[in-house]
Scaffold this active site. Sequence first.
Site, mmCIF file in Angstrom:
data_model
loop_
_atom_site.group_PDB
_atom_site.id
_atom_site.type_symbol
_atom_site.label_atom_id
_atom_site.label_comp_id
_atom_site.label_asym_id
_atom_site.label_seq_id
_atom_site.Cartn_x
_atom_site.Cartn_y
_atom_site.Cartn_z
ATOM 1 N N GLU A 186 -5.060 2.536 6.080
ATOM 2 C CA GLU A 186 -4.796 2.520 4.784
ATOM 3 C C GLU A 186 -5.692 3.643 4.127
ATOM 4 O O GLU A 186 -4.888 4.186 3.247
ATOM 5 C CB GLU A 186 -5.238 1.220 4.570
ATOM 6 C CG GLU A 186 -5.316 1.089 2.870
ATOM 7 C CD GLU A 186 -5.769 -0.343 2.609
ATOM 8 O OE1 GLU A 186 -6.446 -0.510 1.363
ATOM 9 O OE2 GLU A 186 -5.531 -1.351 3.154
ATOM 10 N N ARG A 228 0.858 -1.012 -0.028
ATOM 11 C CA ARG A 228 -0.011 0.002 -0.026
ATOM 12 C C ARG A 228 0.966 1.277 0.031
ATOM 13 O O ARG A 228 0.531 2.289 0.584
ATOM 14 C CB ARG A 228 -0.936 -0.025 1.294
ATOM 15 C CG ARG A 228 -1.991 -1.191 1.098
ATOM 16 C CD ARG A 228 -2.809 -1.087 -0.121
ATOM 17 N NE ARG A 228 -3.817 -2.351 0.002
ATOM 18 C CZ ARG A 228 -3.447 -3.554 -0.813
ATOM 19 N NH1 ARG A 228 -2.587 -3.591 -1.259
ATOM 20 N NH2 ARG A 228 -4.224 -4.419 -0.525
ATOM 21 N N SER A 271 -11.218 -0.575 2.967
ATOM 22 C CA SER A 271 -10.603 -1.203 4.186
ATOM 23 C C SER A 271 -9.841 -0.067 4.881
ATOM 24 O O SER A 271 -9.073 0.828 4.353
ATOM 25 C CB SER A 271 -9.712 -2.091 3.635
ATOM 26 O OG SER A 271 -8.854 -2.610 4.688
#
Length: 299
Positions: free
Chosen positions: A290, A170, A220
């Site tokens: 995230e 990420r 998420s």
Amino acid sequence: MNIKELKEQGFRIDQNILLNQFTYTKTGGPAEFLAFPKNITQIEQLLQIASDKKLPITIIGNASNLIIREGGIKGLVLILTEMKEIEVKGNRITAQAGAKIIETSETAYKHSLGGLEFAAGIPGSVGGAVFMNAGAYGGEIKDVLKTVTVLTRQGELKTYQNTDLHFSYRHSLLQDNDDIVLEATFELQRDVATNIRAMMDDFNERRASKQPLEYPSCGSVFKRPEGHFTGPLIIEAGLQGKIIGGAQISTKHAGFIVNINHATATDYLELIELVQKTIWKKNQIKLVPEVRIIGDEAK
């Protein structure tokens, strides 16, 4: 900034526009100036104007993995969703930053090109997907990206190769240098279209069965901590279903926070903080968001 004059020149631009109408959470305060550039030339012109006026610049893609605080964003906000062309040459697909990664995946399927199946249900833009090395079901952008063309904040056009971007979980170099993604080229493999479709459908069925797609959310919320899964940690801490204001830790997937009743960005952020503090106290595990969190605090 002369909004009227820019509109007459063909720019889509406005002032003091609430950003909650563009975010997947349906939250967020106003942008001081908001523009939807149609091409690289318009971006270059807007960068120059902002520089002359000493206005900060914020780039937004599809606003799917994003929380914008209630105080909004000062300066100029660019949403790149008008730049959405997708082109196929051989086994390569070049997509502009504002193209949806889902549509890019569908284009690959239609041309019997495999490799982007994992992105079939990711709601972000191509630019955002490259920016954060988006991934799902074992695939990541770094696995298929060939090159990315960017515009630096100083107005210089650059092309990065995959290895230049220092991809990790990420994360990409673009999060550190603030370059603006203009387009990305993906290198894929020839495959049987029915095989590609079957894999995409399987991923989407799994997504629909496990994720709370019926509510607004930012996807998420936390990065997966090494050696653990976020959802089970939250469930074991007794936080699944917890509500603050209009935001709830999803009863379907504890890794998601959903907007069930006119939630504010502050509701989201307070839930995020509660989860982080609780998991740290209980497990000594640091949960890192995230989701990208930007904008000013509410006054």
